[in-house]
Write a protein that holds these residues in place. Structure first.
Motif, PDB file in Angstrom:
ATOM      1  N   ARG A 193       0.821  -1.219   0.000  1.00 28.21           N
ATOM      2  CA  ARG A 193       0.000   0.000   0.000  1.00 28.21           C
ATOM      3  C   ARG A 193       0.853   1.266   0.000  1.00 28.21           C
ATOM      4  O   ARG A 193       1.889   1.329   0.636  1.00 28.21           O
ATOM      5  CB  ARG A 193      -0.903   0.003   1.250  1.00 28.21           C
ATOM      6  CG  ARG A 193      -1.898   1.162   1.286  1.00 28.21           C
ATOM      7  CD  ARG A 193      -2.125   1.642   2.708  1.00 28.21           C
ATOM      8  NE  ARG A 193      -0.893   2.046   3.337  1.00 28.21           N
ATOM      9  CZ  ARG A 193      -0.336   3.258   3.178  1.00 28.21           C
ATOM     10  NH1 ARG A 193      -0.929   4.183   2.451  1.00 28.21           N
ATOM     11  NH2 ARG A 193       0.819   3.541   3.750  1.00 28.21           N
TER      12      ARG A 193
ATOM     13  N   SER B 252       0.175   5.837  -0.709  1.00 25.24           N
ATOM     14  CA  SER B 252      -0.816   6.845  -1.055  1.00 25.24           C
ATOM     15  C   SER B 252      -0.688   7.166  -2.533  1.00 25.24           C
ATOM     16  O   SER B 252       0.259   7.846  -2.954  1.00 25.24           O
ATOM     17  CB  SER B 252      -0.615   8.102  -0.212  1.00 25.24           C
ATOM     18  OG  SER B 252      -0.988   7.829   1.115  1.00 25.24           O
TER      19      SER B 252
ATOM     20  N   ARG C  22      -1.643   8.971  -5.846  1.00 21.47           N
ATOM     21  CA  ARG C  22      -2.247  10.271  -6.165  1.00 21.47           C
ATOM     22  C   ARG C  22      -2.418  10.484  -7.665  1.00 21.47           C
ATOM     23  O   ARG C  22      -2.881  11.518  -8.093  1.00 21.47           O
ATOM     24  CB  ARG C  22      -1.428  11.400  -5.527  1.00 21.47           C
ATOM     25  CG  ARG C  22      -1.376  11.295  -4.004  1.00 21.47           C
ATOM     26  CD  ARG C  22      -0.702  12.485  -3.342  1.00 21.47           C
ATOM     27  NE  ARG C  22      -0.739  12.377  -1.891  1.00 21.47           N
ATOM     28  CZ  ARG C  22       0.190  11.785  -1.142  1.00 21.47           C
ATOM     29  NH1 ARG C  22       1.250  11.252  -1.722  1.00 21.47           N
ATOM     30  NH2 ARG C  22       0.083  11.731   0.165  1.00 21.47           N
TER      31      ARG C  22
ATOM     32  N   TYR D 112      -0.304  19.928  -0.868  1.00 26.04           N
ATOM     33  CA  TYR D 112      -0.467  18.678  -0.138  1.00 26.04           C
ATOM     34  C   TYR D 112      -1.295  17.725  -0.973  1.00 26.04           C
ATOM     35  O   TYR D 112      -2.511  17.741  -0.950  1.00 26.04           O
ATOM     36  CB  TYR D 112      -1.119  18.912   1.224  1.00 26.04           C
ATOM     37  CG  TYR D 112      -1.208  17.640   2.058  1.00 26.04           C
ATOM     38  CD1 TYR D 112      -0.283  16.614   1.910  1.00 26.04           C
ATOM     39  CD2 TYR D 112      -2.204  17.472   2.998  1.00 26.04           C
ATOM     40  CE1 TYR D 112      -0.340  15.471   2.658  1.00 26.04           C
ATOM     41  CE2 TYR D 112      -2.281  16.315   3.767  1.00 26.04           C
ATOM     42  CZ  TYR D 112      -1.337  15.320   3.587  1.00 26.04           C
ATOM     43  OH  TYR D 112      -1.413  14.176   4.336  1.00 26.04           O
ATOM     44  N   GLY D 113      -0.571  16.906  -1.732  1.00 23.81           N
ATOM     45  CA  GLY D 113      -1.219  15.844  -2.451  1.00 23.81           C
ATOM     46  C   GLY D 113      -2.044  16.281  -3.643  1.00 23.81           C
ATOM     47  O   GLY D 113      -3.258  16.394  -3.573  1.00 23.81           O
TER      48      GLY D 113
ATOM     49  N   CYS E 230      -5.875   6.790  -1.677  1.00 26.16           N
ATOM     50  CA  CYS E 230      -5.224   7.816  -0.847  1.00 26.16           C
ATOM     51  C   CYS E 230      -6.268   8.436   0.079  1.00 26.16           C
ATOM     52  O   CYS E 230      -7.324   8.882  -0.370  1.00 26.16           O
ATOM     53  CB  CYS E 230      -4.590   8.902  -1.719  1.00 26.16           C
ATOM     54  SG  CYS E 230      -3.642  10.119  -0.776  1.00 26.16           S
ATOM     55  N   TRP E 231      -5.966   8.433   1.373  1.00 27.49           N
ATOM     56  CA  TRP E 231      -6.816   9.120   2.348  1.00 27.49           C
ATOM     57  C   TRP E 231      -6.838  10.611   2.022  1.00 27.49           C
ATOM     58  O   TRP E 231      -5.799  11.179   1.669  1.00 27.49           O
ATOM     59  CB  TRP E 231      -6.204   9.003   3.739  1.00 27.49           C
ATOM     60  CG  TRP E 231      -6.487   7.790   4.541  1.00 27.49           C
ATOM     61  CD1 TRP E 231      -5.767   6.634   4.558  1.00 27.49           C
ATOM     62  CD2 TRP E 231      -7.543   7.624   5.499  1.00 27.49           C
ATOM     63  NE1 TRP E 231      -6.307   5.767   5.464  1.00 27.49           N
ATOM     64  CE2 TRP E 231      -7.396   6.341   6.062  1.00 27.49           C
ATOM     65  CE3 TRP E 231      -8.596   8.440   5.933  1.00 27.49           C
ATOM     66  CZ2 TRP E 231      -8.259   5.850   7.038  1.00 27.49           C
ATOM     67  CZ3 TRP E 231      -9.453   7.954   6.903  1.00 27.49           C
ATOM     68  CH2 TRP E 231      -9.288   6.671   7.440  1.00 27.49           C
TER      69      TRP E 231
ATOM     70  N   GLY F 134      -7.910  13.969   4.110  1.00 29.07           N
ATOM     71  CA  GLY F 134      -8.429  14.441   5.394  1.00 29.07           C
ATOM     72  C   GLY F 134      -8.967  15.847   5.365  1.00 29.07           C
ATOM     73  O   GLY F 134      -9.740  16.252   6.231  1.00 29.07           O
TER      74      GLY F 134
ATOM     75  N   ILE G  17       8.019  10.848   0.478  1.00 28.58           N
ATOM     76  CA  ILE G  17       7.200  10.736   1.681  1.00 28.58           C
ATOM     77  C   ILE G  17       7.102   9.290   2.153  1.00 28.58           C
ATOM     78  O   ILE G  17       7.261   8.994   3.319  1.00 28.58           O
ATOM     79  CB  ILE G  17       5.787  11.308   1.446  1.00 28.58           C
ATOM     80  CG1 ILE G  17       5.882  12.813   1.332  1.00 28.58           C
ATOM     81  CG2 ILE G  17       4.856  10.939   2.586  1.00 28.58           C
ATOM     82  CD1 ILE G  17       4.563  13.494   1.168  1.00 28.58           C
TER      83      ILE G  17
ATOM     84  N   ARG H 124      10.011   7.231   7.446  1.00 28.58           N
ATOM     85  CA  ARG H 124       9.316   6.704   8.621  1.00 28.58           C
ATOM     86  C   ARG H 124      10.267   6.803   9.796  1.00 28.58           C
ATOM     87  O   ARG H 124      11.485   6.680   9.649  1.00 28.58           O
ATOM     88  CB  ARG H 124       8.946   5.224   8.431  1.00 28.58           C
ATOM     89  CG  ARG H 124       7.787   4.941   7.487  1.00 28.58           C
ATOM     90  CD  ARG H 124       6.462   5.411   8.057  1.00 28.58           C
ATOM     91  NE  ARG H 124       5.316   4.886   7.328  1.00 28.58           N
ATOM     92  CZ  ARG H 124       4.785   5.422   6.224  1.00 28.58           C
ATOM     93  NH1 ARG H 124       5.316   6.499   5.696  1.00 28.58           N
ATOM     94  NH2 ARG H 124       3.739   4.871   5.654  1.00 28.58           N
TER      95      ARG H 124
ATOM     96  N   PRO I  44      -0.328   4.450   6.956  1.00 28.49           N
ATOM     97  CA  PRO I  44      -0.447   5.848   6.531  1.00 28.49           C
ATOM     98  C   PRO I  44      -0.847   6.704   7.725  1.00 28.49           C
ATOM     99  O   PRO I  44      -1.452   6.200   8.672  1.00 28.49           O
ATOM    100  CB  PRO I  44      -1.583   5.798   5.502  1.00 28.49           C
ATOM    101  CG  PRO I  44      -2.423   4.636   5.909  1.00 28.49           C
ATOM    102  CD  PRO I  44      -1.467   3.633   6.531  1.00 28.49           C
ATOM    103  N   SER I  45      -0.498   7.970   7.697  1.00 28.87           N
ATOM    104  CA  SER I  45      -0.953   8.888   8.748  1.00 28.87           C
ATOM    105  C   SER I  45      -1.051  10.278   8.150  1.00 28.87           C
ATOM    106  O   SER I  45      -0.354  10.597   7.182  1.00 28.87           O
ATOM    107  CB  SER I  45       0.018   8.880   9.937  1.00 28.87           C
ATOM    108  OG  SER I  45       1.308   9.288   9.521  1.00 28.87           O
ATOM    109  N   ALA I  46      -1.925  11.092   8.727  1.00 27.67           N
ATOM    110  CA  ALA I  46      -2.151  12.437   8.192  1.00 27.67           C
ATOM    111  C   ALA I  46      -0.835  13.213   8.201  1.00 27.67           C
ATOM    112  O   ALA I  46      -0.141  13.247   9.221  1.00 27.67           O
ATOM    113  CB  ALA I  46      -3.208  13.150   9.031  1.00 27.67           C
TER     114      ALA I  46
ATOM    115  N   ASN J 135       1.828  12.386   7.263  1.00 30.46           N
ATOM    116  CA  ASN J 135       2.905  11.460   7.639  1.00 30.46           C
ATOM    117  C   ASN J 135       3.526  11.791   8.996  1.00 30.46           C
ATOM    118  O   ASN J 135       4.725  11.627   9.205  1.00 30.46           O
ATOM    119  CB  ASN J 135       4.003  11.450   6.564  1.00 30.46           C
ATOM    120  CG  ASN J 135       4.846  10.185   6.611  1.00 30.46           C
ATOM    121  OD1 ASN J 135       4.417   9.159   7.147  1.00 30.46           O
ATOM    122  ND2 ASN J 135       6.054  10.252   6.089  1.00 30.46           N
TER     123      ASN J 135
ATOM    124  N   ASP K 258      -5.643   8.349  12.695  1.00 26.71           N
ATOM    125  CA  ASP K 258      -4.352   7.640  12.595  1.00 26.71           C
ATOM    126  C   ASP K 258      -4.265   6.512  13.620  1.00 26.71           C
ATOM    127  O   ASP K 258      -3.701   5.441  13.338  1.00 26.71           O
ATOM    128  CB  ASP K 258      -3.179   8.607  12.833  1.00 26.71           C
ATOM    129  CG  ASP K 258      -3.030   9.650  11.735  1.00 26.71           C
ATOM    130  OD1 ASP K 258      -3.582   9.456  10.643  1.00 26.71           O
ATOM    131  OD2 ASP K 258      -2.351  10.670  11.990  1.00 26.71           O
TER     132      ASP K 258
ATOM    133  N   ILE L 246      -6.193   3.572  12.450  1.00 22.33           N
ATOM    134  CA  ILE L 246      -5.464   2.929  11.344  1.00 22.33           C
ATOM    135  C   ILE L 246      -4.380   2.010  11.916  1.00 22.33           C
ATOM    136  O   ILE L 246      -4.207   0.867  11.481  1.00 22.33           O
ATOM    137  CB  ILE L 246      -4.834   4.011  10.427  1.00 22.33           C
ATOM    138  CG1 ILE L 246      -5.924   4.831   9.744  1.00 22.33           C
ATOM    139  CG2 ILE L 246      -3.898   3.365   9.411  1.00 22.33           C
ATOM    140  CD1 ILE L 246      -5.418   6.071   9.009  1.00 22.33           C
TER     141      ILE L 246
END
Ligand code: FMN
Length: 289
Positions: free
Chosen positions: A12, A14, A16, A68-69, A111-112, A114, A157, A161, A196-198, A200, A242, A245
Motif C-alpha cells: 500500500r 498513497s 495520487r 499537499y497531495g 489515498c486518504w 483528510g 514521503i 518513517r 499511513p498517517s495524516a 505522515n 491515525d 489505522i
C-alpha cells in the motif's frame, strides 16, 4: 483478499495519480460487498462506508488541493459517515483502513483525504444524518502506470518513517523496543510503522508494560485538535483516525500471524506522561502468548 495482509500492507502507498477510467465492474462489486459487510469498529461505533463515482466537480475541486497531495485522474471515492461518540474517529480510521487494505489487495490504488475538500458534497453522497459525521474520504481507482514518475511526492514521503526505536518502547517511555525484545510482535509493530498517517506525522506510540501493549497518541503541536487551521477549516481530529489505522494494521497482522489477543480500554498509570501524549487503547495477548 488477495495475498497475505502483511504483503498488502507493504504494497500500500498513497496513490495520487490514477488512470482516467472507471473502476472495473468486478472490482466495484467486490469492494461494495466488502464495504456493506463491515460496519462496527473495535470500540463499537457504527459507520457506513460506500463506493461512489467521482463527479466532474469533485475532480475539479481536487485539483485545488494545492501542494499537499495533487490528485490526478480520480474516478471514485470511498465515502463514510460515523456515529457521534467517544472513540468514533478511531473506529472510523480502523474501518476505512480495512477497506483500503481490501482495495489494495484487489489491485486498486487509494489515498486518504483528510481536508482541503468540500465536505458537504461528499456528505450528500452518503446522506450524512445529524447523528453522524464525515471525518475523511478516500480517493480510489486504477493506479496509473506512470504514478511513480509523475507523483514526485510519493517516493520521498513514503520512505520517510521513524525507526522502530523512536516509536515503540519497552516497559517505560524512553526505553526503545528492539526487534529481539519484541520477538513475534516485531512484525506487528513493523506493520504499524508502515501505516499511513495524516501529513505522515506518525503519531502512534506503543509501549509494552508486562505483557500488555498500550497505544498512545503523541499529538503534533500546532496540528490537529484545537489548532487554528483545523478550527477554521473544520477539519476532523485526523490524528485520532491515525490511531484507528494503527489498530487495524496491528490487529489484522496479529490475526494472520496467529498472535491472538483483544482490545481493552484500561489505561496504565505512567508517571511523567507529557500533556501531548494521550492514551487510546491496549492490546492484551490471549493467555499463554
Ligand atoms: C487521516 C489521513 C489523512 C490524509 N489526508 C491526506 C490529504 O488530504 N492529501 C494527501 O495527499 N494525502 C493525505 N494523506 C496521506 C498521507 O500523506 C500519507 O499516508 C503519508 O504521507 C505516508 O505515505 P504513504 O501513505 O504513501 O505510506 C492522509 C493520510 C491519513 C491517514
Amino acid at each position: 483478499m488477495n495475498g497475505s495482509i502483511t504483503e498488502v500492507i507493504r504494497k500500500r502507498f498513497s496513490c495520487r495519480t490514477f488512470l482516467d477510467q472507471p473502476i472495473k465492474e468486478d472490482k466495484q462489486r467486490k469492494l461494495s460487498e466488502f464495504l456493506a459487510a463491515s460496519s462496527t469498529g473495535p470500540f463499537g461505533t457504527r459507520a457506513r462506508l460506500a463506493l461512489v463515482a467521482a463527479a466532474e466537480y469533485d475532480r475539479q475541486s481536487l485539483k485545488g488541493l494545492g501542494t499537499y497531495g495533487m490528485i490526478r485522474g480520480a474516478t471514485g471515492f470511498i465515502v463514510g459517515a460515523v456515529e457521534q461518540g467517544p472513540k468514533n474517529l478511531e473506529d472510523f480510521g480502523y474501518l476505512m483502513e480495512k477497506a483500503i487494505l481490501f482495495a489494495t489487495g484487489i489491485g486498486l490504488g487509494t489515498c486518504w483525504l483528510g481536508g482541503g475538500f468540500t465536505k458537504s458534497n461528499f456528505a450528500k453522497k452518503i446522506s450524512v444524518t445529524h447523528q453522524e459525521v464525515l471525518p475523511a474520504v478516500t480517493v480510489i481507482g486504477h493506479i496509473a502506470g506512470d504514478n511513480l514518475s509523475i507523483d514526485r511526492r510519493r517516493p520521498r514521503i513514503a520512505t520517510q518513517r521513524y525507526s522502530m526505536e523512536q516509536l515503540f518502547f519497552d516497559q517505560k517511555f524512553g526505553q526503545p523496543m528492539t526487534p529481539e525484545a519484541a520477538g513475534v510482535y516485531a512484525e506487528l509493530l513493523e506493520m504499524v510503522r508502515l501505516a499511513p498517517s495524516a501529513k505522515n506525522k506518525q503519531p502512534w506510540r506503543i509501549i509494552r508494560i508486562g505483557q500488555r501493549w498500550h497505544f498512545y497518541l503523541q499529538r503534533t503541536k500546532g496540528y490537529g485538535k484545537g489548532s487554528l487551521i483545523f478550527r477554521l477549516l473544520r477539519v476532523a481530529d485526523l490524528q485520532r483516525l491515525d490511531m484507528g489505522i494503527a489498530m487495524c494494521h496491528f490487529e489484522m497482522a496479529a490475526r494472520e500471524l496467529g498472535v491472538p489477543g483483544n482490545w481493552v480500554v484500561d489505561e496504565p498509570v505512567i508517571e511523567g506522561l507529557g500533556d501531548t501524549t494521550e492514551y487510546t487503547v491496549s492490546w492484551i495477548p490471549a493467555a499463554g502468548i
